[in-house]
Design a protein around this motif. Structure first.
Motif, PDB file in Angstrom:
ATOM      1  N   THR A 220       0.826  -1.206   0.000  1.00  0.00           N
ATOM      2  CA  THR A 220       0.000   0.000   0.000  1.00  0.00           C
ATOM      3  C   THR A 220       0.858   1.252   0.000  1.00  0.00           C
ATOM      4  O   THR A 220       0.575   2.226  -0.722  1.00  0.00           O
ATOM      5  CB  THR A 220      -0.934   0.004   1.223  1.00  0.00           C
ATOM      6  OG1 THR A 220      -1.753  -1.166   1.203  1.00  0.00           O
ATOM      7  CG2 THR A 220      -1.815   1.247   1.228  1.00  0.00           C
ATOM      8  N   ALA A 221       1.922   1.236   0.815  1.00  0.00           N
ATOM      9  CA  ALA A 221       2.819   2.390   0.884  1.00  0.00           C
ATOM     10  C   ALA A 221       3.523   2.617  -0.449  1.00  0.00           C
ATOM     11  O   ALA A 221       3.666   3.762  -0.902  1.00  0.00           O
ATOM     12  CB  ALA A 221       3.838   2.193   1.997  1.00  0.00           C
ATOM     13  N   ILE A 222       3.953   1.541  -1.106  1.00  0.00           N
ATOM     14  CA  ILE A 222       4.648   1.665  -2.398  1.00  0.00           C
ATOM     15  C   ILE A 222       3.691   2.212  -3.459  1.00  0.00           C
ATOM     16  O   ILE A 222       4.047   3.096  -4.259  1.00  0.00           O
ATOM     17  CB  ILE A 222       5.220   0.303  -2.830  1.00  0.00           C
ATOM     18  CG1 ILE A 222       6.380  -0.094  -1.903  1.00  0.00           C
ATOM     19  CG2 ILE A 222       5.696   0.358  -4.277  1.00  0.00           C
ATOM     20  CD1 ILE A 222       6.891  -1.506  -2.119  1.00  0.00           C
ATOM     21  N   THR A 223       2.438   1.710  -3.450  1.00  0.00           N
ATOM     22  CA  THR A 223       1.442   2.211  -4.411  1.00  0.00           C
ATOM     23  C   THR A 223       1.154   3.687  -4.181  1.00  0.00           C
ATOM     24  O   THR A 223       1.086   4.480  -5.138  1.00  0.00           O
ATOM     25  CB  THR A 223       0.145   1.402  -4.290  1.00  0.00           C
ATOM     26  OG1 THR A 223       0.426   0.013  -4.522  1.00  0.00           O
ATOM     27  CG2 THR A 223      -0.887   1.885  -5.294  1.00  0.00           C
ATOM     28  N   SER A 224       0.980   4.082  -2.927  1.00  0.00           N
ATOM     29  CA  SER A 224       0.725   5.489  -2.613  1.00  0.00           C
ATOM     30  C   SER A 224       1.905   6.364  -3.004  1.00  0.00           C
ATOM     31  O   SER A 224       1.731   7.480  -3.532  1.00  0.00           O
ATOM     32  CB  SER A 224       0.427   5.641  -1.118  1.00  0.00           C
ATOM     33  OG  SER A 224      -0.740   4.948  -0.755  1.00  0.00           O
ATOM     34  N   LEU A 225       3.111   5.862  -2.742  1.00  0.00           N
ATOM     35  CA  LEU A 225       4.314   6.619  -3.096  1.00  0.00           C
ATOM     36  C   LEU A 225       4.392   6.860  -4.598  1.00  0.00           C
ATOM     37  O   LEU A 225       4.691   7.973  -5.046  1.00  0.00           O
ATOM     38  CB  LEU A 225       5.549   5.869  -2.607  1.00  0.00           C
ATOM     39  CG  LEU A 225       6.901   6.495  -2.949  1.00  0.00           C
ATOM     40  CD1 LEU A 225       7.068   7.827  -2.222  1.00  0.00           C
ATOM     41  CD2 LEU A 225       8.053   5.555  -2.600  1.00  0.00           C
ATOM     42  N   ARG A 226       4.109   5.826  -5.371  1.00  0.00           N
ATOM     43  CA  ARG A 226       4.154   5.981  -6.823  1.00  0.00           C
ATOM     44  C   ARG A 226       3.094   6.970  -7.307  1.00  0.00           C
ATOM     45  O   ARG A 226       3.346   7.776  -8.207  1.00  0.00           O
ATOM     46  CB  ARG A 226       3.946   4.619  -7.489  1.00  0.00           C
ATOM     47  CG  ARG A 226       5.146   3.673  -7.348  1.00  0.00           C
ATOM     48  CD  ARG A 226       4.816   2.297  -7.893  1.00  0.00           C
ATOM     49  NE  ARG A 226       5.979   1.413  -7.824  1.00  0.00           N
ATOM     50  CZ  ARG A 226       5.935   0.112  -8.067  1.00  0.00           C
ATOM     51  NH1 ARG A 226       4.769  -0.461  -8.409  1.00  0.00           N
ATOM     52  NH2 ARG A 226       7.021  -0.620  -7.974  1.00  0.00           N
ATOM     53  N   ARG A 227       1.903   6.916  -6.697  1.00  0.00           N
ATOM     54  CA  ARG A 227       0.844   7.837  -7.086  1.00  0.00           C
ATOM     55  C   ARG A 227       1.215   9.283  -6.747  1.00  0.00           C
ATOM     56  O   ARG A 227       1.035  10.193  -7.571  1.00  0.00           O
ATOM     57  CB  ARG A 227      -0.462   7.456  -6.386  1.00  0.00           C
ATOM     58  CG  ARG A 227      -1.619   8.415  -6.649  1.00  0.00           C
ATOM     59  CD  ARG A 227      -2.891   7.934  -5.978  1.00  0.00           C
ATOM     60  NE  ARG A 227      -2.700   7.695  -4.575  1.00  0.00           N
ATOM     61  CZ  ARG A 227      -2.685   8.645  -3.649  1.00  0.00           C
ATOM     62  NH1 ARG A 227      -2.867   9.919  -3.995  1.00  0.00           N
ATOM     63  NH2 ARG A 227      -2.516   8.352  -2.371  1.00  0.00           N
ATOM     64  N   ILE A 228       1.751   9.486  -5.547  1.00  0.00           N
ATOM     65  CA  ILE A 228       2.151  10.840  -5.141  1.00  0.00           C
ATOM     66  C   ILE A 228       3.267  11.365  -6.034  1.00  0.00           C
ATOM     67  O   ILE A 228       3.227  12.513  -6.494  1.00  0.00           O
ATOM     68  CB  ILE A 228       2.583  10.841  -3.664  1.00  0.00           C
ATOM     69  CG1 ILE A 228       1.384  10.527  -2.766  1.00  0.00           C
ATOM     70  CG2 ILE A 228       3.183  12.194  -3.286  1.00  0.00           C
ATOM     71  CD1 ILE A 228       1.758  10.281  -1.319  1.00  0.00           C
ATOM     72  N   ALA A 229       4.263  10.535  -6.301  1.00  0.00           N
ATOM     73  CA  ALA A 229       5.383  10.953  -7.146  1.00  0.00           C
ATOM     74  C   ALA A 229       4.913  11.244  -8.570  1.00  0.00           C
ATOM     75  O   ALA A 229       5.367  12.198  -9.214  1.00  0.00           O
ATOM     76  CB  ALA A 229       6.463   9.873  -7.152  1.00  0.00           C
ATOM     77  N   SER A 230       3.947  10.429  -9.046  1.00  0.00           N
ATOM     78  CA  SER A 230       3.435  10.649 -10.403  1.00  0.00           C
ATOM     79  C   SER A 230       2.645  11.946 -10.492  1.00  0.00           C
ATOM     80  O   SER A 230       2.710  12.653 -11.506  1.00  0.00           O
ATOM     81  CB  SER A 230       2.568   9.462 -10.816  1.00  0.00           C
ATOM     82  OG  SER A 230       2.030   9.654 -12.103  1.00  0.00           O
ATOM     83  N   ASN A 231       1.891  12.262  -9.422  1.00  0.00           N
ATOM     84  CA  ASN A 231       1.143  13.523  -9.420  1.00  0.00           C
ATOM     85  C   ASN A 231       2.092  14.710  -9.385  1.00  0.00           C
ATOM     86  O   ASN A 231       1.813  15.765  -9.987  1.00  0.00           O
ATOM     87  CB  ASN A 231       0.204  13.569  -8.213  1.00  0.00           C
ATOM     88  CG  ASN A 231      -0.991  12.651  -8.369  1.00  0.00           C
ATOM     89  OD1 ASN A 231      -1.350  12.284  -9.493  1.00  0.00           O
ATOM     90  ND2 ASN A 231      -1.589  12.259  -7.268  1.00  0.00           N
ATOM     91  N   LEU A 232       3.198  14.569  -8.678  1.00  0.00           N
ATOM     92  CA  LEU A 232       4.173  15.655  -8.627  1.00  0.00           C
ATOM     93  C   LEU A 232       4.867  15.835  -9.965  1.00  0.00           C
ATOM     94  O   LEU A 232       5.011  16.953 -10.465  1.00  0.00           O
ATOM     95  CB  LEU A 232       5.203  15.377  -7.531  1.00  0.00           C
ATOM     96  CG  LEU A 232       4.727  15.527  -6.093  1.00  0.00           C
ATOM     97  CD1 LEU A 232       5.771  14.985  -5.128  1.00  0.00           C
ATOM     98  CD2 LEU A 232       4.440  16.994  -5.780  1.00  0.00           C
TER      99      LEU A 232
END
Length: 372
Positions: A220-232
């Motif tokens: 879950t943390a890895i998925t959230s991290l990728r989503r946040i980084a992609s939004n940035l």
């Protein structure tokens, strides 16, 4: 104001018509009216000679009434390049419309010492057969200075906005890379270690259950991290270019909001430099965000294509549409951001209700200097 100008013209006509009929010591009411008028008024005959001027006109041009009467009109009003035949030509040939009245024109005045200054004025004729024209003028130097200062401030704000957008994008890119390269690698390493622990022969059933929960949390943390980084900062923008970044944006929009979205574009036409690609991506991203939040749409179409040295972008939805007052709200920061990015690229943007229903955004961006 137009009625006032006409009244002044008739007053000047009556004054000139009665001048020869007045007694030597009688001051006609029309003359008193013109002498006390706040606006500069002069009359000129068909050969462009001033035959009457009020004190306000003499003050405007820094001279006297006696000096003005009998002088050519071109002595005080700069003639356009076109051929001047009568006083009306000073205010129509080559001069621009301006001012509070539909009959006002922008011209250049000349003071007695040769200094030039901006004037708004109108010219009229009491009737078609009158042998003279009446000109009503006002000095707009102060207004012009205020307008120039406002324009300068506006340009500076635009430059500041563009600089802030650039700084913000650089910070987003830096943070996204830090998250992906440092924190992302750390989480991936922890997951690998956890997998090895799960394979250990000494693991108890309770320990395995605990480790399975830890692995789920890590995923879950890895998925959230990728989503946040992609939004940035989407990696596709750096690795694949604008076309693939827009594809990823479209797919994410469909997945998150369950709204069908069609992307019509050609990869070859979207090979642009980083600055243009980033600006266009953010414009489309903001448009999709607004649609998801406010439009209540059931479908979206995005069309991007090149025409000569311009990129034409059209984004349409079938939602509830947008009202003119919605675009002027102070809290409409998304629309403001889109406009600022478009204007920073010297483009044009039009946002309005579409037919038969929905909202349509049309953007034209010059990209001749942004080709990759």
């Amino acid at each position: 104001m137009l009625a006032t100008g006409v009244a002044l013209g008739f007053a000047a006509g009556r004054l000139l018509g009665r001048r020869r009929r007045q007694e030597p010591h009688t001051v006609p009411a029309s003359r008193q009216f013109l002498n006390h008028a706040s606006e500069a008024i002069i009359s000129a005959d068909l050969s462009n000679i001033i035959v009457m001027a009020n004190p306000a006109a003499a003050q405007l041009f820094d001279t006297s009434v006696e000096q003005m009467v009998g002088s050519p009109l071109g002595r005080y009003i700069e003639a356009p390049a076109d051929l001047i035949q009568e006083p009306a030509d000073f205010f129509r040939a080559g001069s621009g419309r301006a001012g509070r009245r539909s009959t006002d024109y922008a011209v250049t005045g000349k003071r007695s010492d040769g200094r030039r200054f901006p004037i708004e004025g109108s010219v009229s004729r009491a009737n078609e057969g009158a042998p003279f024209y009446t000109v009503v003028m006002r000095d707009v130097s102060e207004r012009r200075r205020v307008q120039d200062k406002l324009s300068q401030s506006h340009d500076q704000l635009r430059q500041l906005s563009a600089a802030l957008q650039t700084i913000r994008e650089e910070e987003r890119t830096h943070i996204a890379r830090e998250l992906h390269d440092d924190l992302g690698q750390l989480l991936a390493s922890l997951r690998m270690d956890l997998t090895l622990l799960q394979q250990s022969p000494d693991a108890t059933p309770a320990g395995l259950r605990l480790m399975q929960g830890m692995e789920a949390n890590l995923l879950t943390a890895i998925t959230s991290l990728r989503r946040i980084a992609s939004n940035l900062r989407p990696r596709a923008l750096d690795e694949g270019g604008l076309f693939f970044a827009l594809q990823g944006l479209r797919d994410d929009f469909v997945e998150r909001h369950a709204i069908p979205c069609t992307l019509l574009a050609d990869e070859a036409e979207l090979r642009l430099d980083d600055a243009a690609s980033t600006a266009i991506f953010r414009i489309v991203q903001e448009a999709l965000t607004n649609i998801a939040r406010h439009a209540e749409a059931t479908s979206v179409t995005m069309n991007l294509f090149r025409l000569n040295d311009e990129l034409l972008i059209t984004i349409r939805d079938d939602g509830r549409g947008i009202r003119p007052e919605d675009m002027e709200k102070a809290e409409s920061l998304g629309l403001i951001g889109m406009r600022e990015r478009v204007w920073a690229m010297h483009g044009d943007i039009t946002i309005g209700a579409d037919e038969p229903v929905g909202t349509r955004i049309d953007i034209v961006l010059p990209v001749a200097g942004h080709l990759a």
